[in-house]
Design a protein around this motif. Structure first.
Motif, PDB file in Angstrom:
ATOM      1  N   UNK A   1       0.840  -1.181   0.000  1.00 48.52           N
ATOM      2  CA  UNK A   1       0.000   0.000   0.000  1.00 48.52           C
ATOM      3  C   UNK A   1       0.889   1.250   0.000  1.00 48.52           C
ATOM      4  N   UNK A   2       0.499   2.258  -0.735  1.00 48.54           N
ATOM      5  CA  UNK A   2       1.245   3.500  -0.824  1.00 48.54           C
ATOM      6  C   UNK A   2       1.057   4.332   0.442  1.00 48.54           C
ATOM      7  N   UNK A   3       2.155   4.864   0.977  1.00 47.08           N
ATOM      8  CA  UNK A   3       2.087   5.730   2.153  1.00 47.08           C
ATOM      9  C   UNK A   3       1.855   7.167   1.680  1.00 47.08           C
ATOM     10  N   UNK A   4       0.769   7.759   2.112  1.00 45.18           N
ATOM     11  CA  UNK A   4       0.443   9.123   1.728  1.00 45.18           C
ATOM     12  C   UNK A   4       0.999  10.112   2.739  1.00 45.18           C
ATOM     13  N   UNK A   5       1.337  11.296   2.263  1.00 41.57           N
ATOM     14  CA  UNK A   5       1.741  12.367   3.163  1.00 41.57           C
ATOM     15  C   UNK A   5       0.525  12.815   3.957  1.00 41.57           C
ATOM     16  N   UNK A   6       0.726  13.251   5.196  1.00 41.79           N
ATOM     17  CA  UNK A   6      -0.425  13.707   5.972  1.00 41.79           C
ATOM     18  C   UNK A   6      -1.002  14.999   5.396  1.00 41.79           C
ATOM     19  N   UNK A   7      -2.263  15.217   5.678  1.00 46.91           N
ATOM     20  CA  UNK A   7      -2.913  16.479   5.331  1.00 46.91           C
ATOM     21  C   UNK A   7      -2.366  17.549   6.258  1.00 46.91           C
ATOM     22  N   UNK A   8      -2.077  18.718   5.719  1.00 49.81           N
ATOM     23  CA  UNK A   8      -1.624  19.842   6.530  1.00 49.81           C
ATOM     24  C   UNK A   8      -2.746  20.875   6.588  1.00 49.81           C
ATOM     25  N   UNK A   9      -3.113  21.274   7.805  1.00 49.27           N
ATOM     26  CA  UNK A   9      -4.163  22.272   8.008  1.00 49.27           C
ATOM     27  C   UNK A   9      -3.510  23.608   8.359  1.00 49.27           C
ATOM     28  N   UNK A  10      -3.903  24.647   7.644  1.00 53.43           N
ATOM     29  CA  UNK A  10      -3.428  26.010   7.891  1.00 53.43           C
ATOM     30  C   UNK A  10      -4.660  26.881   8.108  1.00 53.43           C
ATOM     31  N   UNK A  11      -4.624  27.702   9.147  1.00 56.26           N
ATOM     32  CA  UNK A  11      -5.771  28.576   9.439  1.00 56.26           C
ATOM     33  C   UNK A  11      -5.247  29.881  10.028  1.00 56.26           C
ATOM     34  N   UNK A  12      -4.697  30.722   9.191  1.00 52.54           N
ATOM     35  CA  UNK A  12      -4.058  31.951   9.662  1.00 52.54           C
ATOM     36  C   UNK A  12      -4.980  33.168   9.624  1.00 52.54           C
ATOM     37  N   UNK A  13      -6.235  32.938   9.466  1.00 54.36           N
ATOM     38  CA  UNK A  13      -7.219  34.026   9.480  1.00 54.36           C
ATOM     39  C   UNK A  13      -7.950  33.973  10.820  1.00 54.36           C
ATOM     40  N   UNK A  14      -8.185  35.116  11.431  1.00 56.31           N
ATOM     41  CA  UNK A  14      -8.869  35.157  12.716  1.00 56.31           C
ATOM     42  C   UNK A  14     -10.379  35.138  12.521  1.00 56.31           C
ATOM     43  N   UNK A  15     -11.069  34.640  13.540  1.00 58.21           N
ATOM     44  CA  UNK A  15     -12.527  34.703  13.514  1.00 58.21           C
ATOM     45  C   UNK A  15     -13.154  33.434  14.038  1.00 58.21           C
ATOM     46  N   UNK A  16     -14.354  33.573  14.608  1.00 59.70           N
ATOM     47  CA  UNK A  16     -15.041  32.411  15.190  1.00 59.70           C
ATOM     48  C   UNK A  16     -15.409  31.360  14.141  1.00 59.70           C
ATOM     49  N   UNK A  17     -15.692  31.785  12.916  1.00 62.70           N
ATOM     50  CA  UNK A  17     -16.038  30.814  11.872  1.00 62.70           C
ATOM     51  C   UNK A  17     -14.849  29.939  11.511  1.00 62.70           C
ATOM     52  N   UNK A  18     -13.657  30.530  11.507  1.00 58.69           N
ATOM     53  CA  UNK A  18     -12.442  29.765  11.201  1.00 58.69           C
ATOM     54  C   UNK A  18     -12.175  28.758  12.308  1.00 58.69           C
ATOM     55  N   UNK A  19     -12.315  29.186  13.552  1.00 59.47           N
ATOM     56  CA  UNK A  19     -12.098  28.284  14.694  1.00 59.47           C
ATOM     57  C   UNK A  19     -13.106  27.136  14.652  1.00 59.47           C
ATOM     58  N   UNK A  20     -14.356  27.439  14.376  1.00 59.71           N
ATOM     59  CA  UNK A  20     -15.386  26.398  14.299  1.00 59.71           C
ATOM     60  C   UNK A  20     -15.079  25.416  13.169  1.00 59.71           C
ATOM     61  N   UNK A  21     -14.706  25.931  12.014  1.00 61.76           N
ATOM     62  CA  UNK A  21     -14.368  25.063  10.877  1.00 61.76           C
ATOM     63  C   UNK A  21     -13.162  24.184  11.210  1.00 61.76           C
ATOM     64  N   UNK A  22     -12.191  24.746  11.899  1.00 57.82           N
ATOM     65  CA  UNK A  22     -10.994  24.000  12.290  1.00 57.82           C
ATOM     66  C   UNK A  22     -11.358  22.859  13.237  1.00 57.82           C
ATOM     67  N   UNK A  23     -12.195  23.142  14.241  1.00 63.89           N
ATOM     68  CA  UNK A  23     -12.629  22.104  15.183  1.00 63.89           C
ATOM     69  C   UNK A  23     -13.410  21.001  14.458  1.00 63.89           C
ATOM     70  N   UNK A  24     -14.281  21.393  13.557  1.00 63.96           N
ATOM     71  CA  UNK A  24     -15.089  20.423  12.804  1.00 63.96           C
ATOM     72  C   UNK A  24     -14.196  19.537  11.939  1.00 63.96           C
ATOM     73  N   UNK A  25     -13.255  20.151  11.244  1.00 64.42           N
ATOM     74  CA  UNK A  25     -12.352  19.397  10.378  1.00 64.42           C
ATOM     75  C   UNK A  25     -11.478  18.443  11.185  1.00 64.42           C
ATOM     76  N   UNK A  26     -10.889  18.914  12.269  1.00 62.44           N
ATOM     77  CA  UNK A  26     -10.035  18.073  13.103  1.00 62.44           C
ATOM     78  C   UNK A  26     -10.833  16.910  13.684  1.00 62.44           C
TER      79      UNK A  26
END
Length: 78
Positions: A1-26
């Motif tokens: 099986x091929x080993x894939x690189x991990x997904x990298x999450x970047x969230x350098x914008x401030x705001x409650x919507x970004x934090x919520x999206x980050x929590x949901x994605x994680x």
């Protein structure tokens, strides 16, 4: 099986919507046992109370893989 690189999450914008999206994605990635890492920039860490269980990485060290930019306009893409 091929080993894939991990997904990298970047969230350098401030705001409650970004934090919520980050929590949901994680949460989703954890539930699906999908390997990921989080940009270690202070804004990417904002709203994450306990990041000791999350692999952190400096964005400049990421050379390949899939990058998800939350709250951005895509200008981080290289």
């Amino acid at each position: 099986m091929t080993q894939l690189s991990p997904i990298t999450i970047v969230a350098r914008k401030q705001g409650p919507d970004v934090v919520e999206a980050k929590h949901t994605l994680i949460s989703y990635l954890n539930q699906q046992s999908i390997d990921f890492q989080l940009d270690d920039h202070p804004l990417s860490l904002a709203g994450i109370s306990d990041h000791s269980k999350i692999r952190l990485v400096s964005l400049q060290d990421v050379k390949k893989g899939f990058l998800i930019s939350l709250g951005g306009d895509g200008s981080l893409l290289r």
